[in-house]
Write a protein that holds these residues in place. Structure first.
Motif, PDB file in Angstrom:
ATOM      1  N   LEU A 137     -31.286 -18.679  42.020  1.00 37.57           N
ATOM      2  CA  LEU A 137     -31.100 -17.696  42.861  1.00 37.57           C
ATOM      3  C   LEU A 137     -32.723 -17.533  43.414  1.00 37.57           C
ATOM      4  O   LEU A 137     -33.145 -17.484  44.463  1.00 37.57           O
ATOM      5  CB  LEU A 137     -30.404 -16.348  42.379  1.00 37.57           C
ATOM      6  CG  LEU A 137     -30.594 -15.177  43.083  1.00 37.57           C
ATOM      7  CD1 LEU A 137     -30.303 -15.267  44.538  1.00 37.57           C
ATOM      8  CD2 LEU A 137     -30.022 -14.107  42.500  1.00 37.57           C
ATOM      9  N   TRP A 138     -33.357 -17.123  42.331  1.00 40.51           N
ATOM     10  CA  TRP A 138     -34.876 -16.699  42.426  1.00 40.51           C
ATOM     11  C   TRP A 138     -35.917 -17.640  43.075  1.00 40.51           C
ATOM     12  O   TRP A 138     -36.606 -17.717  43.634  1.00 40.51           O
ATOM     13  CB  TRP A 138     -35.521 -16.122  41.249  1.00 40.51           C
ATOM     14  CG  TRP A 138     -34.765 -14.633  40.972  1.00 40.51           C
ATOM     15  CD1 TRP A 138     -34.266 -14.366  39.778  1.00 40.51           C
ATOM     16  CD2 TRP A 138     -34.542 -13.330  41.889  1.00 40.51           C
ATOM     17  NE1 TRP A 138     -33.593 -13.166  39.867  1.00 40.51           N
ATOM     18  CE2 TRP A 138     -33.855 -12.406  40.850  1.00 40.51           C
ATOM     19  CE3 TRP A 138     -35.168 -13.356  43.322  1.00 40.51           C
ATOM     20  CZ2 TRP A 138     -33.632 -11.330  41.583  1.00 40.51           C
ATOM     21  CZ3 TRP A 138     -34.883 -12.145  43.772  1.00 40.51           C
ATOM     22  CH2 TRP A 138     -34.237 -10.914  42.865  1.00 40.51           C
ATOM     23  N   SER A 139     -35.101 -19.085  42.609  1.00 38.36           N
ATOM     24  CA  SER A 139     -35.949 -20.135  43.474  1.00 38.36           C
ATOM     25  C   SER A 139     -35.446 -20.288  44.731  1.00 38.36           C
ATOM     26  O   SER A 139     -35.784 -21.435  45.445  1.00 38.36           O
ATOM     27  CB  SER A 139     -35.384 -21.787  42.582  1.00 38.36           C
ATOM     28  OG  SER A 139     -36.080 -21.534  41.294  1.00 38.36           O
ATOM     29  N   ARG A 140     -34.455 -19.609  45.264  1.00 37.80           N
ATOM     30  CA  ARG A 140     -33.879 -19.743  46.745  1.00 37.80           C
ATOM     31  C   ARG A 140     -32.994 -21.009  46.693  1.00 37.80           C
ATOM     32  O   ARG A 140     -32.861 -21.432  47.876  1.00 37.80           O
ATOM     33  CB  ARG A 140     -34.702 -19.497  47.735  1.00 37.80           C
ATOM     34  CG  ARG A 140     -35.236 -18.041  47.601  1.00 37.80           C
ATOM     35  CD  ARG A 140     -36.352 -17.546  48.734  1.00 37.80           C
ATOM     36  NE  ARG A 140     -37.096 -16.465  48.151  1.00 37.80           N
ATOM     37  CZ  ARG A 140     -38.242 -16.134  48.906  1.00 37.80           C
ATOM     38  NH1 ARG A 140     -38.514 -16.551  49.914  1.00 37.80           N
ATOM     39  NH2 ARG A 140     -38.868 -15.122  48.395  1.00 37.80           N
ATOM     40  N   ASP A 141     -32.558 -21.647  45.566  1.00 43.85           N
ATOM     41  CA  ASP A 141     -31.564 -22.762  45.849  1.00 43.85           C
ATOM     42  C   ASP A 141     -30.099 -21.997  45.844  1.00 43.85           C
ATOM     43  O   ASP A 141     -29.487 -22.257  44.810  1.00 43.85           O
ATOM     44  CB  ASP A 141     -31.867 -23.678  44.531  1.00 43.85           C
ATOM     45  CG  ASP A 141     -31.039 -24.816  44.910  1.00 43.85           C
ATOM     46  OD1 ASP A 141     -30.136 -25.239  45.629  1.00 43.85           O
ATOM     47  OD2 ASP A 141     -31.422 -25.935  44.186  1.00 43.85           O
ATOM     48  N   PHE A 142     -29.858 -21.485  46.942  1.00 41.74           N
ATOM     49  CA  PHE A 142     -28.684 -20.503  46.993  1.00 41.74           C
ATOM     50  C   PHE A 142     -27.320 -21.313  46.690  1.00 41.74           C
ATOM     51  O   PHE A 142     -26.450 -20.817  45.994  1.00 41.74           O
ATOM     52  CB  PHE A 142     -28.538 -19.883  48.227  1.00 41.74           C
ATOM     53  CG  PHE A 142     -29.577 -18.913  48.600  1.00 41.74           C
ATOM     54  CD1 PHE A 142     -30.152 -17.798  47.706  1.00 41.74           C
ATOM     55  CD2 PHE A 142     -30.511 -18.949  49.550  1.00 41.74           C
ATOM     56  CE1 PHE A 142     -30.997 -17.267  47.798  1.00 41.74           C
ATOM     57  CE2 PHE A 142     -31.672 -18.333  49.878  1.00 41.74           C
ATOM     58  CZ  PHE A 142     -31.803 -17.226  48.924  1.00 41.74           C
ATOM     59  N   ALA A 143     -27.363 -22.721  47.109  1.00 41.92           N
ATOM     60  CA  ALA A 143     -25.897 -23.520  47.039  1.00 41.92           C
ATOM     61  C   ALA A 143     -25.768 -23.608  45.390  1.00 41.92           C
ATOM     62  O   ALA A 143     -24.652 -23.567  45.148  1.00 41.92           O
ATOM     63  CB  ALA A 143     -26.244 -24.807  47.697  1.00 41.92           C
ATOM     64  N   ARG A 144     -26.661 -24.137  44.935  1.00 43.73           N
ATOM     65  CA  ARG A 144     -26.550 -24.708  43.492  1.00 43.73           C
ATOM     66  C   ARG A 144     -26.615 -23.313  42.769  1.00 43.73           C
ATOM     67  O   ARG A 144     -25.963 -23.328  41.574  1.00 43.73           O
ATOM     68  CB  ARG A 144     -27.843 -25.219  42.872  1.00 43.73           C
ATOM     69  CG  ARG A 144     -27.935 -26.739  43.474  1.00 43.73           C
ATOM     70  CD  ARG A 144     -28.868 -27.742  42.730  1.00 43.73           C
ATOM     71  NE  ARG A 144     -28.913 -28.735  43.054  1.00 43.73           N
ATOM     72  CZ  ARG A 144     -29.523 -29.569  43.920  1.00 43.73           C
ATOM     73  NH1 ARG A 144     -30.297 -28.800  45.002  1.00 43.73           N
ATOM     74  NH2 ARG A 144     -29.606 -30.702  44.310  1.00 43.73           N
ATOM     75  N   ALA A 145     -27.002 -22.149  42.846  1.00 44.26           N
ATOM     76  CA  ALA A 145     -27.185 -20.860  42.311  1.00 44.26           C
ATOM     77  C   ALA A 145     -25.431 -20.434  42.247  1.00 44.26           C
ATOM     78  O   ALA A 145     -25.078 -20.074  41.500  1.00 44.26           O
ATOM     79  CB  ALA A 145     -28.139 -20.115  42.893  1.00 44.26           C
TER      80      ALA A 145
END
Length: 535
Positions: A137-145
């Motif tokens: 999430l904090w890496s802004r990889d929203f799909a994987r998060a």
């Protein structure tokens, strides 16, 4: 198994954490840490540090929580506490992600997931996936998060159908809020709120059914406050002033009871900024955006501080204030650059720690190997390389224990080299030493694998027979005598002949080893006298 004082203290510390008594938990964990360091118990030290890391995390002392969890991971790995290592890894991932060390956060969470899947089903699997989602999430990889959070929620139900997957569900709602903010900056428009509202509805229904405890203990107040903050953001973005005001009133009550600055303080500033923006007070909104950054930095939540810079830049862009936007983006870039350097420094320290731990482990292995070698040498006769008197004593003790108190083995033979002094005087002491080496080798090759040959002293040897009757032992002794007699001694020294005398006896019930050895010695001298008497 009886619990130690340290186990009891750590259990009480975790109970204190579950009800939010962080100071009591900290005190107990520090007592365990002090005792473990004094006794050099690395396992208890790792468990105490893991508990302290959780205490630090709840107090928003994230840098210290990160250091303690990193040390705990290494110590628990060294102590082979797999479940403890998974827990420490989740704390390490959470704190690393909050501090903006995103690569480390993702790596730690992925390792926690992998390790947890090798354990029996428990809360550890959903916890690991939950913190993998947080790192992404904090890496802004929203799909994987999103996928990781959903997997966490599914695992909660799979492990215990009546349990609440509230924590991953709350994080799914937080993910939608952060994604909303990122898309608004990228596109300049307000994204649809349908998915965020759906996530908030899921959370509210879960609290209604199961209460507001999630995977992590002691988080009830945090869970309630986070839900109201997210509901307030959704209300602000949809123009619902009444719901937005209700959420802010809840946060006022939380602020009054909580006191210290935490990451939720930064989220509240975000909500207040959105409220001011919604009401058209751009100057107040900008000021609250900067306060969001300051509160996040004070709470050591660097990822949230970066989000605050993005909020300020978004507000400036919407107002067509290019200078303010550029300034906010410059500050964001500076913070991210500083975080990258801090992350590199942290990884360098972690690598140095690992190298030191590996060097220490290698040294332990070398010392253990040397210790085993010295132990082996201490049980070996230096001349003949067969077991010595010390090894014989150990073998006797082992056989007594195996015989459930029977002091005597089945049979024992005492062996003496005939006329050994004459050999030394006639052929030299080096030849005499070589005779002893050869006799030792011949005896060792003449017995069975269950028999034990040792040099007693001088030219005397002993054979302990494993599970042998007296006739069988006598037959083996005859074979030994013939093998020594028939050896090609002339190749060692012309005219050299070597023979041995053997006294073999069977142990008697209740007889001591000294008594058996004495009877064998008498039989050996009787055999020697027979050898000297002409036929």
């Amino acid at each position: 198994m009886t619990q130690s004082n340290e186990d009891i203290a750590l259990h009480r510390a975790h109970e204190a954490l579950e009800v939010g008594e962080v100071e009591q938990a900290t005190y107990l964990a520090r007592q365990v840490l002090k005792a473990a360091q004094s006794s050099r118990d690395t396992l208890d030290e790792g468990r105490a540090l893991a508990c302290l890391a959780d205490c630090d995390r709840l107090r928003s002392q994230l840098r210290r929580a990160h250091r303690n969890s990193l040390s705990a991971v290494h110590l628990l790995r060294q102590g082979q506490d797999l479940a403890g290592e998974v827990m420490a890894l989740t704390t390490l991932s959470h704190t690393a992600g909050s501090l903006g060390r995103l690569d480390e956060a993702v790596e730690s969470a992925r390792l926690a997931v992998t390790l947890s899947e090798g354990l029996p089903p428990s809360h550890l699997q959903p916890l690991a996936y939950n913190y993998l989602g947080t790192a992404l999430l904090w890496s802004r990889d929203f799909a994987r998060a999103e996928s990781a959070f959903e997997r966490s929620a599914d695992l909660v139900h799979a492990d215990e159908p009546t349990a609440s997957p509230l924590q991953p569900l709350m994080n799914l709602a937080l993910l939608e809020a952060v994604r909303h903010a990122a898309l608004r900056f990228q596109t300049g428009t307000t994204p649809a709120l349908g998915k965020l509202n759906d996530r908030l509805t899921d959370c509210a229904e879960m609290i209604e059914r199961h209460g507001d405890e999630g995977l992590l203990p002691g988080m009830t107040a945090t869970t309630r406050t986070l839900l109201h903050l997210l509901q307030g953001l959704a209300a602000a973005w949809s123009g619902d002033a009444q719901s937005m005001a209700a959420a802010l009133m809840w946060c006022d009550a939380w602020d009054a009871s909580h006191g210290s600055v935490s990451w939720l303080t930064a989220l509240r500033r975000w909500l207040e900024m959105e409220a001011a923006w919604c009401c058209g007070d751009v100057a107040l909104a900008m000021a609250l955006g900067h306060e969001m950054v300051a509160a996040a930095a004070e709470a050591e939540h660097e990822s949230l501080a970066c989000l605050g810079h993005l909020m300020v830049a978004t507000l400036a862009r919407v107002q067509s204030d290019s200078r303010a936007e550029a300034d906010a983006l410059r500050q964001l870039h500076q913070r991210e650059q500083s975080l990258r350097l801090e992350a590199l420094d942290s990884r360098d320290r972690a690598q140095e720690w690992q190298l030191q731990a590996r060097a220490s482990a290698d040294q332990i292995v070398r010392l253990e190997s040397r210790s085993r070698m010295l132990e082996q040498l201490s049980l070996q006769d230096s001349l003949t390389r067969i077991p010595n008197r010390r090894a014989l004593d150990r073998q006797l003790a082992a056989r007594r224990a195996a015989a459930n108190g029977d002091d005597a083995p089945a049979c024992m033979a005492l062996i003496d080299v005939n006329r050994f002094k004459h050999i030394n005087d006639t052929f030299s002491h080096p030849v005499g030493d070589q005779v002893l080496r050869i006799v030792a080798d011949v005896l060792s090759r003449s017995v069975r694998t269950s028999d034990f040959v040792a040099r007693l002293a001088g030219d005397e040897f002993v054979v302990l027979f494993g599970q042998a009757t007296l006739p069988l032992a006598q037959q083996i002794c005859l074979r030994m005598k013939e093998a020594v007699r028939d050896y090609a001694w002339h190749a060692l020294a012309p005219g050299l002949e070597v023979s041995i005398s053997i006294g073999v006896e069977q142990g008697r019930q209740g007889e001591t080893m000294q008594a058996l050895l004495r009877r064998s010695d008498e039989q050996m001298y009787a055999d020697k006298r027979r050898a000297r008497t002409p036929a």
